[in-house]
Scaffold this motif. Structure first.
Motif, PDB file in Angstrom:
ATOM      1  N   ILE A  75       0.831  -1.200   0.000  1.00  0.00           N
ATOM      2  CA  ILE A  75       0.000   0.000   0.000  1.00  0.00           C
ATOM      3  C   ILE A  75       0.870   1.255   0.000  1.00  0.00           C
ATOM      4  O   ILE A  75       1.942   1.290   0.590  1.00  0.00           O
ATOM      5  CB  ILE A  75      -0.993   0.038   1.185  1.00  0.00           C
ATOM      6  N   ASP A  76       0.377   2.275  -0.683  1.00  0.00           N
ATOM      7  CA  ASP A  76       1.062   3.557  -0.753  1.00  0.00           C
ATOM      8  C   ASP A  76       0.021   4.612  -1.134  1.00  0.00           C
ATOM      9  O   ASP A  76      -1.084   4.271  -1.554  1.00  0.00           O
ATOM     10  CB  ASP A  76       2.187   3.507  -1.807  1.00  0.00           C
ATOM     11  N   LEU A  77       0.395   5.879  -0.978  1.00  0.00           N
ATOM     12  CA  LEU A  77      -0.525   6.965  -1.330  1.00  0.00           C
ATOM     13  C   LEU A  77      -0.062   7.717  -2.579  1.00  0.00           C
ATOM     14  O   LEU A  77      -0.669   8.715  -2.948  1.00  0.00           O
ATOM     15  CB  LEU A  77      -0.676   7.937  -0.153  1.00  0.00           C
ATOM     16  N   SER A  78       1.004   7.237  -3.214  1.00  0.00           N
ATOM     17  CA  SER A  78       1.502   7.863  -4.433  1.00  0.00           C
ATOM     18  C   SER A  78       0.993   7.101  -5.655  1.00  0.00           C
ATOM     19  O   SER A  78       1.352   5.946  -5.868  1.00  0.00           O
ATOM     20  CB  SER A  78       3.032   7.882  -4.437  1.00  0.00           C
ATOM     21  N   ASP A  79       0.157   7.759  -6.454  1.00  0.00           N
ATOM     22  CA  ASP A  79      -0.363   7.122  -7.666  1.00  0.00           C
ATOM     23  C   ASP A  79       0.764   6.726  -8.610  1.00  0.00           C
ATOM     24  O   ASP A  79       0.738   5.646  -9.212  1.00  0.00           O
ATOM     25  CB  ASP A  79      -1.314   8.083  -8.394  1.00  0.00           C
ATOM     26  N   LYS A  80       1.763   7.598  -8.748  1.00  0.00           N
ATOM     27  CA  LYS A  80       2.847   7.326  -9.692  1.00  0.00           C
ATOM     28  C   LYS A  80       3.701   6.147  -9.241  1.00  0.00           C
ATOM     29  O   LYS A  80       4.093   5.310 -10.054  1.00  0.00           O
ATOM     30  CB  LYS A  80       3.699   8.575  -9.879  1.00  0.00           C
ATOM     31  N   ALA A  81       4.003   6.091  -7.944  1.00  0.00           N
ATOM     32  CA  ALA A  81       4.796   4.963  -7.448  1.00  0.00           C
ATOM     33  C   ALA A  81       4.048   3.650  -7.633  1.00  0.00           C
ATOM     34  O   ALA A  81       4.639   2.635  -8.035  1.00  0.00           O
ATOM     35  CB  ALA A  81       5.154   5.180  -5.985  1.00  0.00           C
ATOM     36  N   LEU A  82       2.746   3.659  -7.350  1.00  0.00           N
ATOM     37  CA  LEU A  82       1.956   2.439  -7.508  1.00  0.00           C
ATOM     38  C   LEU A  82       1.853   2.023  -8.974  1.00  0.00           C
ATOM     39  O   LEU A  82       1.851   0.834  -9.296  1.00  0.00           O
ATOM     40  CB  LEU A  82       0.562   2.646  -6.910  1.00  0.00           C
ATOM     41  N   ALA A  83       1.775   3.014  -9.864  1.00  0.00           N
ATOM     42  CA  ALA A  83       1.720   2.697 -11.290  1.00  0.00           C
ATOM     43  C   ALA A  83       3.017   2.015 -11.731  1.00  0.00           C
ATOM     44  O   ALA A  83       2.992   1.050 -12.504  1.00  0.00           O
ATOM     45  CB  ALA A  83       1.492   3.976 -12.102  1.00  0.00           C
ATOM     46  N   VAL A  84       4.146   2.511 -11.238  1.00  0.00           N
ATOM     47  CA  VAL A  84       5.434   1.904 -11.550  1.00  0.00           C
ATOM     48  C   VAL A  84       5.501   0.491 -10.966  1.00  0.00           C
ATOM     49  O   VAL A  84       5.980  -0.447 -11.611  1.00  0.00           O
ATOM     50  CB  VAL A  84       6.585   2.773 -11.012  1.00  0.00           C
ATOM     51  N   ALA A  85       5.020   0.329  -9.724  1.00  0.00           N
ATOM     52  CA  ALA A  85       5.034  -0.987  -9.080  1.00  0.00           C
ATOM     53  C   ALA A  85       4.213  -1.996  -9.877  1.00  0.00           C
ATOM     54  O   ALA A  85       4.656  -3.132 -10.112  1.00  0.00           O
ATOM     55  CB  ALA A  85       4.495  -0.867  -7.654  1.00  0.00           C
ATOM     56  N   ARG A  86       3.028  -1.582 -10.319  1.00  0.00           N
ATOM     57  CA  ARG A  86       2.167  -2.488 -11.088  1.00  0.00           C
ATOM     58  C   ARG A  86       2.787  -2.807 -12.448  1.00  0.00           C
ATOM     59  O   ARG A  86       2.703  -3.941 -12.926  1.00  0.00           O
ATOM     60  CB  ARG A  86       0.780  -1.859 -11.260  1.00  0.00           C
ATOM     61  N   LEU A  87       3.402  -1.819 -13.062  1.00  0.00           N
ATOM     62  CA  LEU A  87       4.030  -2.031 -14.362  1.00  0.00           C
ATOM     63  C   LEU A  87       5.186  -3.021 -14.248  1.00  0.00           C
ATOM     64  O   LEU A  87       5.368  -3.889 -15.117  1.00  0.00           O
ATOM     65  CB  LEU A  87       4.535  -0.696 -14.912  1.00  0.00           C
ATOM     66  N   HIS A  88       5.929  -2.935 -13.168  1.00  0.00           N
ATOM     67  CA  HIS A  88       7.082  -3.831 -13.003  1.00  0.00           C
ATOM     68  C   HIS A  88       6.645  -5.271 -12.821  1.00  0.00           C
ATOM     69  O   HIS A  88       7.402  -6.195 -13.153  1.00  0.00           O
ATOM     70  CB  HIS A  88       7.943  -3.386 -11.816  1.00  0.00           C
ATOM     71  N   LEU A  89       5.445  -5.499 -12.320  1.00  0.00           N
ATOM     72  CA  LEU A  89       4.943  -6.873 -12.179  1.00  0.00           C
ATOM     73  C   LEU A  89       4.857  -7.564 -13.533  1.00  0.00           C
ATOM     74  O   LEU A  89       5.024  -8.795 -13.625  1.00  0.00           O
ATOM     75  CB  LEU A  89       3.563  -6.872 -11.517  1.00  0.00           C
ATOM     76  N   LEU A  90       4.597  -6.791 -14.590  1.00  0.00           N
ATOM     77  CA  LEU A  90       4.505  -7.371 -15.919  1.00  0.00           C
ATOM     78  C   LEU A  90       5.863  -7.923 -16.359  1.00  0.00           C
ATOM     79  O   LEU A  90       5.937  -8.888 -17.112  1.00  0.00           O
ATOM     80  CB  LEU A  90       4.025  -6.318 -16.925  1.00  0.00           C
ATOM     81  N   GLU A  91       6.919  -7.298 -15.880  1.00  0.00           N
ATOM     82  CA  GLU A  91       8.269  -7.735 -16.219  1.00  0.00           C
ATOM     83  C   GLU A  91       8.752  -8.861 -15.308  1.00  0.00           C
ATOM     84  O   GLU A  91       9.360  -9.829 -15.766  1.00  0.00           O
ATOM     85  CB  GLU A  91       9.231  -6.549 -16.118  1.00  0.00           C
ATOM     86  N   SER A  92       8.458  -8.728 -14.020  1.00  0.00           N
ATOM     87  CA  SER A  92       8.994  -9.687 -13.045  1.00  0.00           C
ATOM     88  C   SER A  92       8.146 -10.937 -12.900  1.00  0.00           C
ATOM     89  O   SER A  92       8.645 -11.998 -12.524  1.00  0.00           O
ATOM     90  CB  SER A  92       9.118  -9.009 -11.676  1.00  0.00           C
TER      91      SER A  92
END
Length: 232
Positions: A75-92
């Motif tokens: 969990i986090d309150l930064s939309d941009k950080a969460l977007a990056v986290a979700r995007l990285h799941l596609l790679e990892s």
């Protein structure tokens, strides 16, 4: 009101696209992650556990814990950080559930649902760290583990974490840390005890600028980690 500082959220949001670049401003997180991950796993046994990572940012620790077999919510309150986290799941290919919600809000929604809660490098960035600690005890099951990491408050910590890391070695952007928000281990222990999270262990994290190596040890004068257990 949400326990967050808009300027802190904006600061990390501006850097979010560099979260998974190991040569970026987040290089220290990449380098310390194996140390903190093994320490947490050794004490809590992450495999099969339901884990909550508070202040997950781009997901470096969250993905590491998922790799140990944990079922992780970040969990986090930064939309941009969460977007990056979700995007990285596609790679990892890691399995992490990321949500935009505060610790306090989730504590009201899902009390006692997690075996392990981590709150790493986050307390020194919020207006009311004691409120986050109280949310942690509400979120973890009786007998469950809660892990914190933050920065001590003393002249050495200011010299190393602010002057050294931000101005001399330039490991972090200037203004990353506010010395007034640093937290003494005694204060964190007091907050934890007061809500039923007696500390079990405190360990320091040190850095040698010559060898560029981090290690865990007894020196808690700058960075430290604390392991607590929720009372049954």
């Amino acid at each position: 009101m949400i326990n967050a500082d808009p300027s802190e959220l904006d600061k990390f949001s501006q850097l979010a696209h560099r979260w998974w670049d190991p040569t970026s401003e987040f290089r220290p997180l990449h380098e310390i992650n194996p140390l903190r991950l093994e320490w947490i796993d050794g004490l809590a046994g992450l495999a099969g556990k339901r884990v909550l990572d508070i202040g997950c940012g781009g997901g470096i620790l969250s993905e590491g814990m998922a790799g140990k077999g944990a079922r992780v919510t970040g969990i986090d309150l930064s939309d941009k950080a969460l977007a990056v986290a979700r995007l990285h799941l596609l790679e990892s290919g890691a399995a992490v559930d990321y949500r935009k919600v505060s610790a306090e809000e989730l504590a009201a929604e899902a009390p006692g649902e997690f075996d392990v809660v981590t709150c790493m490098e986050m307390l020194e960035h919020v207006p009311n760290p004691g409120s986050v600690v109280a949310a942690c005890v509400a979120l973890v099951k009786p007998g469950g583990h809660v892990f914190f990491s933050t920065i001590n408050r003393n002249p050495k910590a200011y010299l190393f974490a602010v002057i050294g890391a931000e101005y001399v070695l330039k490991m972090l952007p200037k203004g990353t840390h506010d010395y007034a928000k640093f937290i003494k281990p005694s204060d964190l222990a007091r907050w934890a005890k007061s809500v039923g999270l007696p500390p079990q262990a405190v360990i320091g994290m040190s850095y040698n600028p010559l060898s560029k190596q981090y290690w865990l040890g007894s020196d808690t004068s700058v960075n430290y980690l604390m392991h607590t257990l929720r009372e049954s």
